[in-house]
Motif scaffolding. Structure first.
Motif, PDB file in Angstrom:
ATOM      1  N   SER A   1       0.830  -1.205   0.000  1.00 17.09           N
ATOM      2  CA  SER A   1       0.000   0.000   0.000  1.00 17.09           C
ATOM      3  C   SER A   1       0.868   1.260   0.000  1.00 17.09           C
ATOM      4  N   SER A   2       1.950   1.263   0.783  1.00 15.17           N
ATOM      5  CA  SER A   2       2.861   2.420   0.816  1.00 15.17           C
ATOM      6  C   SER A   2       3.505   2.640  -0.541  1.00 15.17           C
ATOM      7  N   HIS A   3       3.849   1.539  -1.215  1.00 17.96           N
ATOM      8  CA  HIS A   3       4.454   1.650  -2.548  1.00 17.96           C
ATOM      9  C   HIS A   3       3.471   2.272  -3.535  1.00 17.96           C
ATOM     10  N   ILE A   4       2.195   1.874  -3.484  1.00 18.74           N
ATOM     11  CA  ILE A   4       1.187   2.436  -4.390  1.00 18.74           C
ATOM     12  C   ILE A   4       0.978   3.920  -4.086  1.00 18.74           C
ATOM     13  N   HIS A   5       0.967   4.279  -2.803  1.00 22.95           N
ATOM     14  CA  HIS A   5       0.832   5.694  -2.434  1.00 22.95           C
ATOM     15  C   HIS A   5       1.976   6.518  -3.023  1.00 22.95           C
ATOM     16  N   LYS A   6       3.194   5.990  -2.999  1.00 24.23           N
ATOM     17  CA  LYS A   6       4.338   6.710  -3.563  1.00 24.23           C
ATOM     18  C   LYS A   6       4.182   6.884  -5.071  1.00 24.23           C
ATOM     19  N   LEU A   7       3.681   5.842  -5.735  1.00 21.53           N
ATOM     20  CA  LEU A   7       3.467   5.940  -7.184  1.00 21.53           C
ATOM     21  C   LEU A   7       2.451   7.029  -7.516  1.00 21.53           C
ATOM     22  N   LEU A   8       1.362   7.073  -6.741  1.00 17.86           N
ATOM     23  CA  LEU A   8       0.319   8.073  -6.997  1.00 17.86           C
ATOM     24  C   LEU A   8       0.791   9.470  -6.640  1.00 17.86           C
ATOM     25  N   ASP A   9       1.537   9.605  -5.547  1.00 15.42           N
ATOM     26  CA  ASP A   9       2.026  10.917  -5.127  1.00 15.42           C
ATOM     27  C   ASP A   9       3.133  11.434  -6.035  1.00 15.42           C
ATOM     28  N   GLY A  10       3.793  10.515  -6.743  1.00 15.13           N
ATOM     29  CA  GLY A  10       4.923  10.908  -7.581  1.00 15.13           C
ATOM     30  C   GLY A  10       4.527  11.420  -8.942  1.00 15.13           C
ATOM     31  N   THR A  11       3.219  11.495  -9.226  1.00 19.14           N
ATOM     32  CA  THR A  11       2.773  11.994 -10.521  1.00 19.14           C
ATOM     33  C   THR A  11       1.546  12.873 -10.332  1.00 19.14           C
ATOM     34  N   LYS A  12       1.412  13.861 -11.182  1.00 22.28           N
ATOM     35  CA  LYS A  12       0.232  14.722 -11.168  1.00 22.28           C
ATOM     36  C   LYS A  12      -0.671  14.427 -12.370  1.00 22.28           C
ATOM     37  N   SER A  13      -0.407  13.310 -13.039  1.00 23.20           N
ATOM     38  CA  SER A  13      -1.173  12.951 -14.228  1.00 23.20           C
ATOM     39  C   SER A  13      -2.617  12.644 -13.870  1.00 23.20           C
ATOM     40  N   PRO A  14      -3.557  12.924 -14.774  1.00 25.27           N
ATOM     41  CA  PRO A  14      -4.940  12.486 -14.564  1.00 25.27           C
ATOM     42  C   PRO A  14      -4.996  10.957 -14.472  1.00 25.27           C
ATOM     43  N   VAL A  15      -5.926  10.451 -13.684  1.00 21.74           N
ATOM     44  CA  VAL A  15      -6.019   9.013 -13.441  1.00 21.74           C
ATOM     45  C   VAL A  15      -7.366   8.505 -13.950  1.00 21.74           C
ATOM     46  N   SER A  16      -7.339   7.375 -14.633  1.00 20.03           N
ATOM     47  CA  SER A  16      -8.565   6.715 -15.094  1.00 20.03           C
ATOM     48  C   SER A  16      -8.817   5.482 -14.230  1.00 20.03           C
ATOM     49  N   PHE A  17     -10.092   5.103 -14.124  1.00 20.98           N
ATOM     50  CA  PHE A  17     -10.466   4.018 -13.224  1.00 20.98           C
ATOM     51  C   PHE A  17     -11.403   3.027 -13.915  1.00 20.98           C
ATOM     52  N   THR A  18     -11.456   1.812 -13.365  1.00 20.09           N
ATOM     53  CA  THR A  18     -12.510   0.860 -13.711  1.00 20.09           C
ATOM     54  C   THR A  18     -13.135   0.383 -12.413  1.00 20.09           C
ATOM     55  N   THR A  19     -14.403   0.017 -12.469  1.00 18.59           N
ATOM     56  CA  THR A  19     -15.095  -0.452 -11.275  1.00 18.59           C
ATOM     57  C   THR A  19     -16.128  -1.510 -11.649  1.00 18.59           C
ATOM     58  N   ASP A  20     -16.441  -2.361 -10.693  1.00 16.92           N
ATOM     59  CA  ASP A  20     -17.431  -3.410 -10.907  1.00 16.92           C
ATOM     60  C   ASP A  20     -17.870  -3.944  -9.549  1.00 16.92           C
ATOM     61  N   ILE A  21     -19.017  -4.613  -9.515  1.00 16.53           N
ATOM     62  CA  ILE A  21     -19.525  -5.249  -8.294  1.00 16.53           C
ATOM     63  C   ILE A  21     -19.598  -6.746  -8.533  1.00 16.53           C
ATOM     64  N   TRP A  22     -19.158  -7.506  -7.545  1.00 14.81           N
ATOM     65  CA  TRP A  22     -19.148  -8.967  -7.648  1.00 14.81           C
ATOM     66  C   TRP A  22     -19.812  -9.559  -6.409  1.00 14.81           C
ATOM     67  N   THR A  23     -20.623 -10.587  -6.619  1.00 17.65           N
ATOM     68  CA  THR A  23     -21.270 -11.300  -5.515  1.00 17.65           C
ATOM     69  C   THR A  23     -20.828 -12.751  -5.554  1.00 17.65           C
ATOM     70  N   SER A  24     -20.316 -13.250  -4.442  1.00 17.28           N
ATOM     71  CA  SER A  24     -19.839 -14.632  -4.369  1.00 17.28           C
ATOM     72  C   SER A  24     -21.011 -15.590  -4.422  1.00 17.28           C
ATOM     73  N   ASN A  25     -20.810 -16.739  -5.072  1.00 18.04           N
ATOM     74  CA  ASN A  25     -21.866 -17.758  -5.116  1.00 18.04           C
ATOM     75  C   ASN A  25     -21.685 -18.819  -4.043  1.00 18.04           C
ATOM     76  N   VAL A  26     -20.692 -18.646  -3.149  1.00 20.13           N
ATOM     77  CA  VAL A  26     -20.498 -19.602  -2.049  1.00 20.13           C
ATOM     78  C   VAL A  26     -20.655 -18.931  -0.683  1.00 20.13           C
ATOM     79  N   SER A  27     -20.867 -17.614  -0.684  1.00 19.19           N
ATOM     80  CA  SER A  27     -21.096 -16.900   0.572  1.00 19.19           C
ATOM     81  C   SER A  27     -21.996 -15.709   0.271  1.00 19.19           C
ATOM     82  N   LEU A  28     -22.310 -14.932   1.313  1.00 15.95           N
ATOM     83  CA  LEU A  28     -23.171 -13.762   1.152  1.00 15.95           C
ATOM     84  C   LEU A  28     -22.380 -12.497   0.873  1.00 15.95           C
TER      85      LEU A  28
END
Length: 485
Positions: A29-56
């Protein structure tokens, strides 16, 4: 270990669960924070929702990608949080706000979020003032399903093929007999593909596998019982159907790459519509399906040229530029680009002499690729205009006046990024636009692949795994390679 080092005490499961995993999670997590803090570039994202079929358990993902100043693509998993309760737009919006706050990402840096077509997800991102685009693969899936369901003869042939495949899937004896026939015919031993409702291309592969084994299945049916048999007319129907679906399968592969960008949407849809609008010998028996496919593609992608997120990304891709726009839209895109460039200070930047760009050679042609070549050739003959004025407008004119780099069957986004890495000093006003708009993916594939991994983490033998532990396992699995290149 007891034999090699009797005094060594093997750590317990609780040690790995409560100590080792959280420590490794914090390091990554600290390494990812350094990567994000080390650039001012715009960031693109993807997102999705997943529901497990073996638990709730339900989980909401957020992956990020951006281009650094050297035009190197960075892809990370930021969050994969448990999402209990109802998945309403308000709850999802609150989740997104919390995720961005945890990673200290200002909403002004959010370039775009790729999502599915669900209304709750669309409303959540709109209410959160986050620009978003639908997943191209999901939209393409809906269009193809419309085409497959438009003809009763096609649905009957697909249903019959599915029954045949199911027969062999449920009987190892039937498969052994089919393999014996394949061996007699000198064919390689192959299994038939089973389709699944959520992936239209699985139906394509199922029909393709049936057509490959047509002779073997015919011999099998003369000696053994099958639950259904395809008629001669249905075999011809399947062959013609595969011909009109082949460009869709090729396009699905292209956009499913984790490095595919939003720049491919307008060119690929333009080529696909032109291809579907042509009459061909293989249209016999599937004309209604082909017409429905064309209508569905036109309707579901009708406003893409007017969307700046797609239009500017296409213009900034040196393979396409403005070649795929109609005359009116082309002028509008140029106006949008000039308005954007007016905000960029280029007074200290001077263009350098032209540098040759690498042009990958094509190995073989495909239906879609040949249509792309036609469109680019037509546009090149019409691209004669002058844009004089500010240094940024001169740069834009010079960039658009250059011929697009050649396309090939095995091209990758690396060719595009290499172009901008080599030409960022040549076009200093355009480089920031390319850096922002070419970071946007065209599908939410990254998040979906993450949940394919999640189904292996949360399985029947680990169905009581907590959401917190599951997130740490997935986070480390996805991001650890970034620390150990």
């Amino acid at each position: 270990m007891k034999h090699l080092s009797p005094r060594y005490k093997l750590p317990s499961r609780r040690y790995f669960s409560d100590t080792a995993l959280p420590e490794l999670f914090e390091r990554v997590s600290s390494h990812i924070h350094k990567l994000l803090d080390g650039t001012k570039s715009p960031v693109s994202f993807t997102t999705d929702i997943w529901t497990s079929n073996v638990s709730l358990m339900s989980m909401l993902s957020l992956t990020a990608q951006w281009l650094d100043d050297e035009f190197e693509l960075h892809q990370v998993l930021l969050c994969c949080e448990e999402c209990p309760g109802s998945h309403t737009a308000d709850n999802l919006r609150a989740k997104f706000d919390k995720m961005l706050a945890e990673w200290k990402i200002d909403k002004k840096r959010v370039h775009v979020v790729l999502r599915d077509n669900a209304r709750n997800m669309t409303k959540a991102l709109d209410d959160g003032n986050l620009p978003s685009l639908p997943c191209m693969a999901h939209t393409l899936q809906l269009a193809v399903i419309e085409g497959l369901q438009s003809q009763r003869s096609i649905t009957d042939a697909v249903a019959t093929g599915r029954r045949i495949v199911t027969h062999f899937k449920h009987s190892s004896l039937a498969y052994s007999k089919l393999h014996a026939i394949q061996e007699e015919l000198g064919q390689p031993k192959k299994r038939l593909q089973q389709d699944v409702p959520t992936r239209w291309n699985s139906t394509f592969y199922m029909l393709q596998s049936l057509l490959e084994q047509k002779c073997a299945l015919g011999l099998y049916a003369t000696e053994h019982e099958l639950p259904a048999v395809l008629t001669t007319n249905q075999w011809g129907l399947i062959e013609n159907l595969l011909s009109i679906l082949e460009p869709f399968e090729e396009l699905t592969k292209t956009i499913s790459s984790s490095s595919a960008t939003a720049a491919v949407v307008i060119p690929e849809i333009t080529a696909l519509k032109r291809l579907l609008g042509r009459a061909a010998d293989t249209d016999r028996g599937v004309g209604t399906a082909k017409a429905t496919l064309l209508e569905a593609v036109q309707r579901r992608f009708k406003d893409i040229e007017k969307n700046p997120l797609y239009a500017v990304a296409t213009a900034m891709d040196p393979r396409y530029k403005t070649c795929y726009f109609s005359a009116e839209v082309k002028d509008e895109v140029k106006r949008v680009l000039l308005n954007m460039l007016d905000t960029v200070d280029t007074s200290a930047s001077k263009p350098t002499p032209d540098q040759p760009s690498g042009e990958p050679a094509a190995k073989r042609a495909s239906q879609l690729l040949s249509v792309h070549a036609e469109i680019l050739k037509e546009s090149a003959s019409n691209e004669e205009e002058r844009l004089l004025g500010s240094p940024s407008s001169v740069q834009l004119h010079r960039y658009l006046s250059e011929l697009p780099i050649k396309r090939s069957e095995d091209e990758t986004v690396n060719d595009v990024l290499k172009y901008w890495h080599e030409n960022k000093t040549h076009y200093p006003a355009l480089a920031p636009l390319a850096q922002a708009y070419l970071s946007a993916p065209c599908t939410s594939v990254d998040s979906e692949r993450l949940f394919s991994l999640a189904s292996n983490v949360i399985d029947e033998k680990r169905n009581r795994l907590s959401g917190e532990k599951a997130e740490m396992l997935l986070f480390v699995k996805k991001n650890l390679p970034l620390m150990v290149k």
